[in-house]
Design an enzyme around this catalytic site. Structure first.
Site, PDB file in Angstrom:
ATOM      1  N   CYS A   2      45.842  15.429  -7.868  1.00 42.87           N
ATOM      2  CA  CYS A   2      45.924  16.761  -7.258  1.00 42.87           C
ATOM      3  C   CYS A   2      44.601  17.217  -6.639  1.00 42.87           C
ATOM      4  O   CYS A   2      43.600  17.351  -7.332  1.00 42.87           O
ATOM      5  CB  CYS A   2      46.361  17.807  -8.252  1.00 42.87           C
ATOM      6  SG  CYS A   2      47.976  17.511  -8.942  1.00 42.87           S
ATOM      7  N   LYS A 600      43.266   8.744  -7.531  1.00 47.41           N
ATOM      8  CA  LYS A 600      41.887   8.293  -7.662  1.00 47.41           C
ATOM      9  C   LYS A 600      41.295   8.669  -9.017  1.00 47.41           C
ATOM     10  O   LYS A 600      40.578   7.904  -9.632  1.00 47.41           O
ATOM     11  CB  LYS A 600      41.049   8.899  -6.535  1.00 47.41           C
ATOM     12  CG  LYS A 600      39.596   8.460  -6.529  1.00 47.41           C
ATOM     13  CD  LYS A 600      39.464   6.991  -6.175  1.00 47.41           C
ATOM     14  CE  LYS A 600      38.049   6.495  -6.235  1.00 47.41           C
ATOM     15  NZ  LYS A 600      38.016   5.024  -6.323  1.00 47.41           N
TER      16      LYS A 600
END
Ligand code: F6R
Length: 605
Positions: A2, A600
């Site tokens: 997010c 990530k």
């Protein structure tokens, strides 16, 4: 996971927010949304899939205003859909959130019983309802957010904007990263520095359970109970160019090619003038622990496995390596006199952070090896060694990995010298060889065309086996992980000596077997394993050291790289495996920088 960005100032903020979200794309997402206060009302646009869809929706129905928030969502609770995309709005209060609210089921039941109507399946929406409920009790936005968060259990980085107090944003953080960027009469909020780099390098890092009230000219930070906090503004050592592709097709490609430079940055200032004692300045009082435990996830875990070889060989201290997600759930035996090393590029991986806390609570000394400065893991450790790789945007980790290995190598040498178990002359010779690695890495990068040819030949395989022994085994694991995460080809890394105990059954003429067979301690044994695979029809790709005629005779394809000490070989072998994975994925037309389903920075457990 997010991406979050917020803006308050005098610019028309929708394009800026969209641009910021693009800079956070690498975090991984499956839907996105934006809310802008247009002078009267909050206007929200959300869409599923890539940001191009949100951009199109905004072109068709532009939003205009000088206060707004934007979000890219990586689904946890509720599928990727427009309804589940953030921002979530209740009575003119809009919320974006990164993290997981653990008690959301109870809170949702309680709020529903009190009349709240939920429009999404997300945990985040409870925050919007809670803030609305508190605001309904007469509290201002800031106090309402504090009160709402006191009822919440879990991880969050949130930004809230309200129609009733339009000149401000309220941000809060617990176990998910959040920064406030300071501009001239404008303020930014973001989950990560690259989002705001084009506008400011002055950054204030928020700490756990802190809430910030942010207007165009002010930032006020308190804890959840309103006690004021002082947070210094730092100038980040990164430029917008560092977060741009610089002529490369993908960030991953750029980052693979940045590795020689990144390694030099990692080493810079860390060797004494005589090149004998690394890390003098950063670890002046290092004492020799009885044991070292290293905890990490994914690629960082592979660096840890390589670090074990380095530390055990050079310092003769026993090292255990654990996956962070396993470590904390088995009541680990760890305590005083032991050193726990947490390795994390992002410094925010929830499992690694929790494992680090567990180890510290049991009395261990914690050393963090992190890339992101001032990240949660870096802050909570007793000592930090930064990898200095610069921002890593490609989801598949490359330069962070090699710089983690570099820090581990320097640390191993230092520990060896402090313990007296490493002969200073040997240390000096090793360190000298290590300083040549960046230029040898350049030579490996020059093999790109050859690697691309290999990629073209093997890109249609459905499975791959990666084999290695000793320090080359974690290299094989990392090579296989790189391939599977970006090319979606099933790949397994295996210790070559274990093959005959099972996986050899998989080998047939369809199966490419990539063997890391560099000269060194286990070379002869690996060669026997290559023979075994060849005898079963496997198509052998061998990664060997220069002039290796013996392997060339057996293997179908050979890639030759410079010969260095066993402990340094992973710096070169890994780079060629990164290139192979990159080119296979690129030839397949995959989204190399944002592979499906991946994020990530994994801030959920
Ligand atoms: C793979 C990859 C991941 C990360 C893992 C840990 O290419 O990048 O496996 O290594 O999610 O992340 P950090 O190092 O940020 O803790």
């Amino acid at each position: 996971m997010c991406g979050i960005i917020g803006y308050v100032g005098s610019r028309d903020c929708a394009p800026l927010i969209l641009e910021g979200l693009k800079r956070l794309e690498y975090r991984g997402y499956d839907s996105a949304g934006i809310a802008v206060f247009d002078g009267t009302r909050l206007k929200i646009t959300r869409s599923v899939g890539k940001l191009a869809n949100l951009e199109k929706a905004l072109r068709e129905k532009p939003l205009s205003g000088t206060v707004g928030i934007g979000h890219t969502r990586w689904a946890t609770h509720g599928k990727p859909s427009e309804q589940n995309a953030h921002p979530h709005e209740v009575n003119g209060i809009a919320v974006i959130h990164n993290g997981i609210i653990e008690n959301y089921v109870d809170l949702k039941a309680e709020l529903s019983a009190a009349g709240s109507v939920f429009k999404s399946e997300t945990d985040t929406e409870v925050i919007a309802h809670l803030v609305d409920q508190e605001a309904g009790r007469g509290k201002g936005l800031f106090e309402a957010v504090c009160a709402a968060l006191r009822r919440v259990r879990g991880a969050y980085a949130i930004v809230v904007v309200s129609e009733r107090e339009p000149g401000k944003l309220v941000a809060a953080k617990n176990a998910s990263p959040m920064i406030v960027g300071i501009g001239d009469d404008e303020r930014f909020i973001a989950s990560d520095v690259p989002a705001i780099l084009p506008y400011t390098r002055q950054v204030m890092y928020m700490y756990e359970e802190e809430v910030a009230e942010v207007t165009a000219r002010t930032v006020r930070v308190t804890d959840l109970h309103g006690a004021e906090k002082t947070r210094e503004v730092r100038v980040v050592d990164a430029t917008p160019a560092m977060a741009e592709k610089g002529g490369h097709r993908h960030f991953m490609h750029k980052e693979i090619f940045e590795q020689p430079r990144a390694l030099m940055d990692t080493i810079r200032g860390r060797l004494s003038a005589d090149r004998k004692t690394p890390l003098d300045g950063e670890m002046p009082g290092l004492s020799v622990p009885g044991a070292v435990k290293i905890i990490a996830c994914g690629t960082s875990w592979h660096a840890a496995l390589i670090g074990k070889f380095m530390i055990e060989e050079l310092a003769r201290v026993p090292v255990e390596v654990d996956l962070a997600s396993e470590f904390r759930y088995r009541d680990p035996i760890v305590g005083k006199g032991e050193l726990v090393v947490a390795i994390s590029q992002s410094g925010e991986t929830a499992d690694t952070l929790a494992a680090l806390r567990e180890a510290r609570s049991k009395g261990a000394h914690a050393l963090a090896i992190c890339n992101v400065v001032d990240s949660s893991i870096a802050r909570e450790a007793d000592t930090v060694l930064y990898t200095r790789a610069g921002p890593e945007i490609g989801v598949a980790s490359t330069k962070a990995f090699v710089t983690q290995m570099a820090v581990l190598f320097l640390f191993a040498v230092r520990l060896g010298l402090v313990s007296g178990r490493l002969d200073p002359a040997r240390a000096q010779a090793l360190v000298r060889e290590f300083t040549h690695i960046p230029s040898l890495m350049e030579e490996v990068l020059r093999l790109e065309q050859k690697v691309q040819d290999l990629a073209r030949e093997f890109m249609h395989a459905s499975d791959f086996l990666y084999l290695g022994r000793g320090i080359n085994y974690p290299v094989a694991l990392e090579g296989a992980l790189k391939l599977k995460e970006i090319s979606y080809i099933h790949a397994e890394g295996y210790p070559a000596g274990e093959m005959k105990h099972g996986p050899i059954a998989l080998i047939d003429e369809e199966m490419p077997v990539l063997v890391v067979a560099t000269r060194g301690r286990s070379y002869e044994k690996v060669l026997s394993n290559v023979q075994e695979a060849k005898a079963r029809g496997g198509r052998i790709i061998a990664l060997v050291t220069w002039g290796d005629a013996r392997t060339r005779e057996i293997a179908d394809r050979v890639l030759e790289i410079p010969d260095v000490h066993d402990l340094l070989q992973p710096f070169l072998t890994s780079v060629s495996l990164q290139l192979l994975a990159y080119h296979i994925a690129d030839l397949k037309g995959n989204d190399v920088d944002q592979p499906r389903n991946l994020a990530k920075s994994v801030t959920v457990e």
